[in-house]
Design a protein around this motif. Structure first.
Motif, PDB file in Angstrom:
ATOM      1  N   SER A  98       0.825  -1.195   0.000  1.00  0.00           N
ATOM      2  CA  SER A  98       0.000   0.000   0.000  1.00  0.00           C
ATOM      3  C   SER A  98       0.866   1.254   0.000  1.00  0.00           C
ATOM      4  O   SER A  98       0.574   2.232  -0.707  1.00  0.00           O
ATOM      5  CB  SER A  98      -0.924  -0.004   1.220  1.00  0.00           C
ATOM      6  OG  SER A  98      -1.752   1.139   1.246  1.00  0.00           O
ATOM      7  N   ILE A  99       1.933   1.240   0.769  1.00  0.00           N
ATOM      8  CA  ILE A  99       2.854   2.381   0.808  1.00  0.00           C
ATOM      9  C   ILE A  99       3.555   2.547  -0.531  1.00  0.00           C
ATOM     10  O   ILE A  99       3.688   3.664  -1.050  1.00  0.00           O
ATOM     11  CB  ILE A  99       3.863   2.213   1.958  1.00  0.00           C
ATOM     12  CG1 ILE A  99       3.131   2.353   3.309  1.00  0.00           C
ATOM     13  CG2 ILE A  99       4.995   3.234   1.851  1.00  0.00           C
ATOM     14  CD1 ILE A  99       3.993   2.067   4.511  1.00  0.00           C
TER      15      ILE A  99
ATOM     16  N   ALA B 182       3.402   5.823  -3.073  1.00  0.00           N
ATOM     17  CA  ALA B 182       4.582   6.494  -3.617  1.00  0.00           C
ATOM     18  C   ALA B 182       4.509   6.597  -5.137  1.00  0.00           C
ATOM     19  O   ALA B 182       4.906   7.614  -5.722  1.00  0.00           O
ATOM     20  CB  ALA B 182       5.847   5.749  -3.181  1.00  0.00           C
ATOM     21  N   ARG B 183       3.974   5.573  -5.778  1.00  0.00           N
ATOM     22  CA  ARG B 183       3.820   5.640  -7.236  1.00  0.00           C
ATOM     23  C   ARG B 183       2.757   6.661  -7.637  1.00  0.00           C
ATOM     24  O   ARG B 183       2.913   7.388  -8.624  1.00  0.00           O
ATOM     25  CB  ARG B 183       3.448   4.255  -7.790  1.00  0.00           C
ATOM     26  CG  ARG B 183       4.591   3.254  -7.767  1.00  0.00           C
ATOM     27  CD  ARG B 183       4.232   2.026  -8.588  1.00  0.00           C
ATOM     28  NE  ARG B 183       3.054   1.331  -8.072  1.00  0.00           N
ATOM     29  CZ  ARG B 183       3.089   0.367  -7.167  1.00  0.00           C
ATOM     30  NH1 ARG B 183       4.258  -0.024  -6.667  1.00  0.00           N
ATOM     31  NH2 ARG B 183       1.969  -0.222  -6.760  1.00  0.00           N
ATOM     32  N   ALA B 184       1.689   6.719  -6.869  1.00  0.00           N
ATOM     33  CA  ALA B 184       0.580   7.608  -7.207  1.00  0.00           C
ATOM     34  C   ALA B 184       0.898   9.071  -6.935  1.00  0.00           C
ATOM     35  O   ALA B 184       0.312   9.963  -7.562  1.00  0.00           O
ATOM     36  CB  ALA B 184      -0.668   7.205  -6.418  1.00  0.00           C
TER      37      ALA B 184
ATOM     38  N   ARG C 283       8.487   3.585   7.169  1.00  0.00           N
ATOM     39  CA  ARG C 283       8.313   3.101   5.792  1.00  0.00           C
ATOM     40  C   ARG C 283       7.925   4.243   4.854  1.00  0.00           C
ATOM     41  O   ARG C 283       8.391   4.304   3.711  1.00  0.00           O
ATOM     42  CB  ARG C 283       7.245   2.010   5.740  1.00  0.00           C
ATOM     43  CG  ARG C 283       7.658   0.680   6.353  1.00  0.00           C
ATOM     44  CD  ARG C 283       6.611  -0.387   6.034  1.00  0.00           C
ATOM     45  NE  ARG C 283       6.861  -1.612   6.765  1.00  0.00           N
ATOM     46  CZ  ARG C 283       6.203  -1.988   7.860  1.00  0.00           C
ATOM     47  NH1 ARG C 283       5.242  -1.214   8.351  1.00  0.00           N
ATOM     48  NH2 ARG C 283       6.492  -3.123   8.473  1.00  0.00           N
ATOM     49  N   MET C 284       7.075   5.135   5.325  1.00  0.00           N
ATOM     50  CA  MET C 284       6.686   6.278   4.496  1.00  0.00           C
ATOM     51  C   MET C 284       7.892   7.172   4.203  1.00  0.00           C
ATOM     52  O   MET C 284       8.082   7.632   3.065  1.00  0.00           O
ATOM     53  CB  MET C 284       5.586   7.088   5.193  1.00  0.00           C
ATOM     54  CG  MET C 284       4.225   6.426   5.189  1.00  0.00           C
ATOM     55  SD  MET C 284       3.491   6.289   3.528  1.00  0.00           S
ATOM     56  CE  MET C 284       3.198   8.019   3.149  1.00  0.00           C
TER      57      MET C 284
ATOM     58  N   THR D  39      11.488   9.592   0.571  1.00  0.00           N
ATOM     59  CA  THR D  39      12.754  10.353   0.528  1.00  0.00           C
ATOM     60  C   THR D  39      13.319  10.443  -0.889  1.00  0.00           C
ATOM     61  O   THR D  39      13.697  11.541  -1.331  1.00  0.00           O
ATOM     62  CB  THR D  39      13.785   9.753   1.492  1.00  0.00           C
ATOM     63  OG1 THR D  39      13.364  10.036   2.847  1.00  0.00           O
ATOM     64  CG2 THR D  39      15.164  10.352   1.285  1.00  0.00           C
ATOM     65  N   PRO D  40      13.396   9.343  -1.656  1.00  0.00           N
ATOM     66  CA  PRO D  40      13.902   9.480  -3.030  1.00  0.00           C
ATOM     67  C   PRO D  40      13.036  10.397  -3.890  1.00  0.00           C
ATOM     68  O   PRO D  40      13.548  11.100  -4.765  1.00  0.00           O
ATOM     69  CB  PRO D  40      13.874   8.039  -3.559  1.00  0.00           C
ATOM     70  CG  PRO D  40      13.856   7.173  -2.361  1.00  0.00           C
ATOM     71  CD  PRO D  40      13.097   7.944  -1.322  1.00  0.00           C
TER      72      PRO D  40
END
Length: 253
Positions: free
Chosen positions: A61-62, A66-68, A109-110, A115-116
């Protein structure tokens, strides 16, 4: 960190909670896009926000979030699970693990996932929403407070780790926001309305938080309870004890 023109993601958005007010005020301050992330998206009631389903206990889900939201330059980690009936000595360890899984590991995790993204987008800001419970003692709330204390220590370290990448890291700590969840808890433990004077409207805490991000503050204290808890902790190594309706530590209130 300038909020006008920014793209932000706020986790833990719900009905009239702190996340809700953070999203609304980011939009009012001219953020170009605001993602409202929630485990239950049906509880997000901000029309201008882009809603993302997010479960901090689910790595997939995380990754999907990140992709969205790959255009984000502000991440506000607001999501958390509260427990007001859990002390250490007789704690159900599965419940303790679940609290840490959301409040500490989920936040970590978030940060690792985004961060990238922040770095790729030229830097930005991370705000971790914590609690004055990290610095105080309240029966039944201490395990929750331990998850926030761990989050505070992590945030302090992240500030140094991420500064070379152009990422500003801040913590927000407050005692009691007048949200539906905390009002219900306070009324249950102290009686209806008894603790109302200790509570701060979540819209006010959101304003203080966003002002702090814009000012580049590393530690943002969102209400009087947090200010008093921090001051008492600095003066005396003994835990601050929260009583109604004041914060008291060895006669200092």
């Amino acid at each position: 960190m300038e909020l006008h023109g920014a793209t932000a993601l706020v986790t833990g958005v719900g009905i009239d909670n702190l996340g809700h007010h953070l999203v609304r005020q980011l939009i009012e301050r001219g953020a170009t896009r605001v993602y409202a992330a929630a485990r239950r998206p049906e509880n997000v009631h901000v029309d201008e926000a882009e809603i993302i389903r997010l479960d901090l206990t689910d790595a997939a889900s995380i990754e999907g979030a990140a992709r969205a939201a790959a255009d984000v330059d502000i991440l506000i980690n607001n999501a958390a699970t509260f427990a007001g009936d859990l002390n250490f000595i007789d704690a159900d360890l599965d419940r303790v693990r679940r609290l840490f899984e959301t409040n500490f590991y989920g936040t970590l995790r978030m940060v690792q996932a985004f961060t990238p993204i922040l770095e790729h987008n030229g830097g930005g800001a991370i705000l971790n929403v914590l609690s004055a419970a990290a610095w105080s003692h309240l029966d039944g709330v201490d395990v929750y407070g331990a998850t926030k204390a761990a989050g505070w220590r992590m945030t302090e370290s992240l500030r140094h780790e991420l500064a070379p990448r152009g990422i500003q890291v801040s913590s927000l700590l407050f005692g009691m926001a007048a949200t539906p969840t905390l009002r219900a808890y306070a009324d249950a433990v102290a009686g209806p309305g008894v603790m109302d004077a200790m509570m701060t409207p979540p819209a006010e805490i959101a304003r203080i938080a966003l002002d702090g991000i814009e000012a580049g503050r590393s530690q943002i204290l969102g209400d009087r309870l947090a200010v008093d808890a921090r001051a008492a902790l600095a003066d005396d190594p003994e835990p601050v004890v929260i009583t109604s309706p004041r914060v008291v530590a060895h006669g200092v209130s």
